[in-house]
Write an enzyme that holds these catalytic residues in place. Structure first.
Site, PDB file in Angstrom:
ATOM      1  N   SER A 130       0.821  -1.213   0.000  1.00  0.00           N
ATOM      2  CA  SER A 130       0.000   0.000   0.000  1.00  0.00           C
ATOM      3  C   SER A 130       0.850   1.256   0.000  1.00  0.00           C
ATOM      4  O   SER A 130       1.945   1.283   0.553  1.00  0.00           O
ATOM      5  CB  SER A 130      -0.903   0.035   1.233  1.00  0.00           C
ATOM      6  OG  SER A 130      -1.616   1.252   1.252  1.00  0.00           O
ATOM      7  N   LYS A 185      -4.642  -6.756   3.605  1.00  0.00           N
ATOM      8  CA  LYS A 185      -4.641  -5.650   2.637  1.00  0.00           C
ATOM      9  C   LYS A 185      -6.056  -5.329   2.181  1.00  0.00           C
ATOM     10  O   LYS A 185      -6.425  -4.161   1.997  1.00  0.00           O
ATOM     11  CB  LYS A 185      -3.755  -6.000   1.430  1.00  0.00           C
ATOM     12  CG  LYS A 185      -3.749  -4.932   0.323  1.00  0.00           C
ATOM     13  CD  LYS A 185      -3.271  -3.589   0.861  1.00  0.00           C
ATOM     14  CE  LYS A 185      -2.993  -2.510  -0.153  1.00  0.00           C
ATOM     15  NZ  LYS A 185      -3.847  -2.261  -1.251  1.00  0.00           N
ATOM     16  N   HIS A 188      -7.571  -3.392   4.886  1.00  0.00           N
ATOM     17  CA  HIS A 188      -6.941  -2.065   4.841  1.00  0.00           C
ATOM     18  C   HIS A 188      -7.670  -1.175   3.834  1.00  0.00           C
ATOM     19  O   HIS A 188      -8.039  -0.039   4.110  1.00  0.00           O
ATOM     20  CB  HIS A 188      -5.460  -2.197   4.458  1.00  0.00           C
ATOM     21  CG  HIS A 188      -4.832  -0.918   3.975  1.00  0.00           C
ATOM     22  ND1 HIS A 188      -5.058  -0.402   2.708  1.00  0.00           N
ATOM     23  CD2 HIS A 188      -4.036  -0.018   4.584  1.00  0.00           C
ATOM     24  CE1 HIS A 188      -4.414   0.743   2.560  1.00  0.00           C
ATOM     25  NE2 HIS A 188      -3.784   0.998   3.697  1.00  0.00           N
ATOM     26  N   ASN A 189      -7.860  -1.707   2.647  1.00  0.00           N
ATOM     27  CA  ASN A 189      -8.521  -0.926   1.602  1.00  0.00           C
ATOM     28  C   ASN A 189      -9.953  -0.569   2.003  1.00  0.00           C
ATOM     29  O   ASN A 189     -10.423   0.541   1.750  1.00  0.00           O
ATOM     30  CB  ASN A 189      -8.555  -1.704   0.285  1.00  0.00           C
ATOM     31  CG  ASN A 189      -7.225  -1.663  -0.442  1.00  0.00           C
ATOM     32  OD1 ASN A 189      -6.201  -1.351   0.151  1.00  0.00           O
ATOM     33  ND2 ASN A 189      -7.231  -1.986  -1.708  1.00  0.00           N
ATOM     34  N   GLU A 192      -9.936   2.106   4.336  1.00  0.00           N
ATOM     35  CA  GLU A 192      -9.642   3.298   3.523  1.00  0.00           C
ATOM     36  C   GLU A 192     -10.959   3.859   2.947  1.00  0.00           C
ATOM     37  O   GLU A 192     -11.208   5.069   3.004  1.00  0.00           O
ATOM     38  CB  GLU A 192      -8.666   2.865   2.421  1.00  0.00           C
ATOM     39  CG  GLU A 192      -8.338   3.851   1.332  1.00  0.00           C
ATOM     40  CD  GLU A 192      -7.451   3.158   0.266  1.00  0.00           C
ATOM     41  OE1 GLU A 192      -6.398   2.597   0.622  1.00  0.00           O
ATOM     42  OE2 GLU A 192      -7.815   3.188  -0.928  1.00  0.00           O
TER      43      GLU A 192
HETATM   44  C1  6PG Z   1      -3.250   1.425  -1.485  1.00  0.00           C
HETATM   45  C2  6PG Z   1      -4.566   1.602  -2.155  1.00  0.00           C
HETATM   46  C3  6PG Z   1      -4.570   0.935  -3.467  1.00  0.00           C
HETATM   47  C4  6PG Z   1      -5.754   1.353  -4.286  1.00  0.00           C
HETATM   48  C5  6PG Z   1      -6.865   0.413  -4.379  1.00  0.00           C
HETATM   49  C6  6PG Z   1      -8.174   0.762  -3.692  1.00  0.00           C
HETATM   50  O1  6PG Z   1      -3.290   0.833  -0.426  1.00  0.00           O
HETATM   51  O2  6PG Z   1      -2.234   1.873  -2.022  1.00  0.00           O
HETATM   52  O3  6PG Z   1      -5.589   1.071  -1.365  1.00  0.00           O
HETATM   53  O4  6PG Z   1      -4.459  -0.437  -3.290  1.00  0.00           O
HETATM   54  O5  6PG Z   1      -6.025   2.670  -4.304  1.00  0.00           O
HETATM   55  O6  6PG Z   1      -6.989   0.174  -5.731  1.00  0.00           O
HETATM   56  O7  6PG Z   1      -8.997   1.291  -4.462  1.00  0.00           O
HETATM   57  P1  6PG Z   1     -10.347   1.437  -5.205  1.00  0.00           P
HETATM   58  O8  6PG Z   1     -10.818   2.717  -4.622  1.00  0.00           O
HETATM   59  O9  6PG Z   1      -9.938   1.562  -6.630  1.00  0.00           O
HETATM   60  O10 6PG Z   1     -11.187   0.250  -4.941  1.00  0.00           O
END
Ligand code: 6PG
Length: 492
Positions: A130, A185, A188-189, A192
């Site tokens: 990430s 991960k 994590h996303n 996010e």
């Molecule tokens: C990271 C991000 C990266 C990415 C993903 C999530 O950890 O560097 O999470 O993996 O931005 O593609 O994104 P989406 O918003 O495209 O689902």
């Protein structure tokens, strides 16, 4: 050809190129390959010029460049392409060699690949990486899992190139068996997604309820970034709000209000439903993106349903400076409390996934890996690490003394912030669903007694009683016409 490279990397898109340069900065010689050879040539003659980075036109050439045990990292699109490369690489490798997948692969694929390659003696690592382009170049957060036997050989490289937390610890450590690294991960996303959604809800309230302009909002996010909400996503939000389009107006307002997604948030929600873990804030964040994407339908609905009186737009009536301060203080507390709740939900999911899939996950270490390099890096991840270090058996982050006090202090402000938003017709799915979760989570008694009674009424699903031990099931013939036959008591 003599073996001279420490590691091979396949896939020279932006993440791949930057990881190669990062590895090379740390003294590792890297062999690279890309399906389209011109990309390899351009990279070798461009950013990689003068470095100990070698281009390989074929996989055979790439493998021949590698010192033993061979380490080959895939930075290609998740899905079938990963399987295709594994199939082509396997006959070229020997027992003890290592294949690493650094893409956003779905964890069941990583479980399967680890298992299949183990039978052939090839070690497989599925790792989350990430931090985007900048992270890959200067230090990402790396979350590896898979075949633990391969870890000693990969660890020095990964820990060298990873971001370092404030105390110098690399933001990379072994996560667990099989798909555990990619699972971490994935979550994590998803977290996010939740953090981003919360920020957008705060932005809409600031802009449409308080009538703040972009400079004011940017300044406020910068102030938040100096406090307990300090994080990469808050920091970039301030920068985004300050950025002007060519005509001098805020660029953000020129961007179409539809958000994309590539799947990791959705996978998390699907998995949470399977495991019965309420990651409600993340789910709302995923669905908020889905609703945003239905732009044309929303435009048609707006023409019919319109925003009512007191709703966004008409709501930016003057608010006194003192009231504004108080409203913004509530908002900050609401965002913080909702964020804590979201992480608590994410770690609930880890606990259940580890139990279900047979992984041993060090939760404090996971939070530690997220302290630097990754998109959700933030100050409060150190508190999570400390909470798990103080009590590795911690049932839920919300019960940790470091967070329970904050939650009790914030809940009044959080409720006021949600009520204000709802009153103004502003959708706050993340902020409000997290509040509902929090209120339910801290309820020793919920109205599920009525729900279970309904199930028993129409389906003879039975119930347990508050005045009898758990595990004894009762059925009432509610209408006088049903029998005493009950349905099974299985739970999904
Ligand atoms: C990271 C991000 C990266 C990415 C993903 C999530 O950890 O560097 O999470 O993996 O931005 O593609 O994104 P989406 O918003 O495209 O689902």
């Amino acid at each position: 050809m003599s073996a001279k490279a420490d590691i091979g990397l396949i896939g020279l898109a932006v993440m791949g190129q930057n990881l190669v340069l990062n590895m090379n900065d740390h003294g590792y010689a890297v062999a690279v390959h890309n399906r389209t050879t011109s990309k390899t040539t351009e990279f070798i003659g461009g950013p990689a010029a003068g470095r100990t980075i070698f281009g390989a036109e074929t996989l055979e050439e790439l493998v021949a460049e590698l010192k033993s045990p061979r380490r080959v990292m895939l930075m290609v699109k998740a899905g079938e392409i990963v399987d295709a490369y594994i199939e082509k690489l396997t006959p070229l490798l020997e027992a003890g060699d290592i294949i690493i997948d650094g893409g956003n692969s779905h964890y069941p694929d990583t479980e399967r690949r680890t298992r299949t390659l183990r039978e052939k003696g090839i070690h497989y690592i599925g790792t989350g990486v990430s931090g985007g382009e900048e992270g890959a170049r200067n230090g990402p957060s790396i979350m590896p899992g898979g075949e633990v036997k391969a870890w000693p050989s990969v660890k020095p490289i990964f820990q060298a190139i990873a971001a370092k937390a404030g105390d110098g610890t690399p933001c990379c450590d072994w996560v667990g068996d099989g798909g555990a690294g990619h699972y971490v991960k994935m979550v994590h996303n998803a977290i996010e997604y939740g953090d981003m959604q919360l920020i957008t809800e705060a932005y809409q309230i600031m802009h449409e309820v308080l009538g703040m302009n972009h400079e004011e909002m940017a300044d406020l996010f910068s102030t938040w970034d100096k406090g307990r909400l300090e994080s990469y996503l808050i920091e970039i939000t301030a920068e985004i709000l300050r950025t002007k389009d060519e005509d001098g107006s805020p660029l953000v307002e020129k961007i179409l209000d539809t958000a994309g997604q590539k799947g990791t948030g959705k996978w998390t929600v699907v998995d949470s439903a399977q495991l019965g873990i309420p990651v409600t804030l993340i789910a709302e964040a995923v669905y908020a993106r889905a609703l945003s994407a239905r732009k044309e339908e929303r435009v048609r609905a707006a023409a019919i349903l319109g925003p009512g009186p007191g709703a966004a737009g008409s709501a930016s009536r003057p608010v006194s400076a003192a009231d504004r301060e108080a409203i913004l203080a509530d908002l900050e507390a609401a965002v913080y409390a909702a964020k804590i709740t979201s992480y608590a939900q994410g770690f609930m999911l880890f606990r259940e996934a580890a139990r279900e899939y047979g992984w041993t996950i060090d939760y404090g270490a996971v939070a530690g890996m997220w302290r630097g390099g990754c998109i959700i890096r933030s100050a409060f991840l150190s508190d999570i690490t400390e909470a798990f270090e103080a009590n590795p058996e911690l049932e839920n982050l919300l019960q940790a003394p470091v967070f329970s006090g904050i939650m009790l202090e914030a809940v009044g402000a959080w409720r006021r912030a949600v009520v204000r938003a709802v009153g103004a017709g502003i959708p706050v799915p993340a902020m409000s669903s997290a509040l509902s979760f929090f209120e339910a989570y801290r309820s020793a008694r919920l109205p599920a007694n009525l729900l279970q009674a309904q199930r028993d009424y129409f389906g003879a699903h039975t119930y347990e009683r508050v005045d009898r031990p758990r595990g004894e099931f009762f059925h009432t013939n509610w209408t006088g016409s049903g029998g005493s036959v009950t349905s099974g008591t299985y739970d999904a």
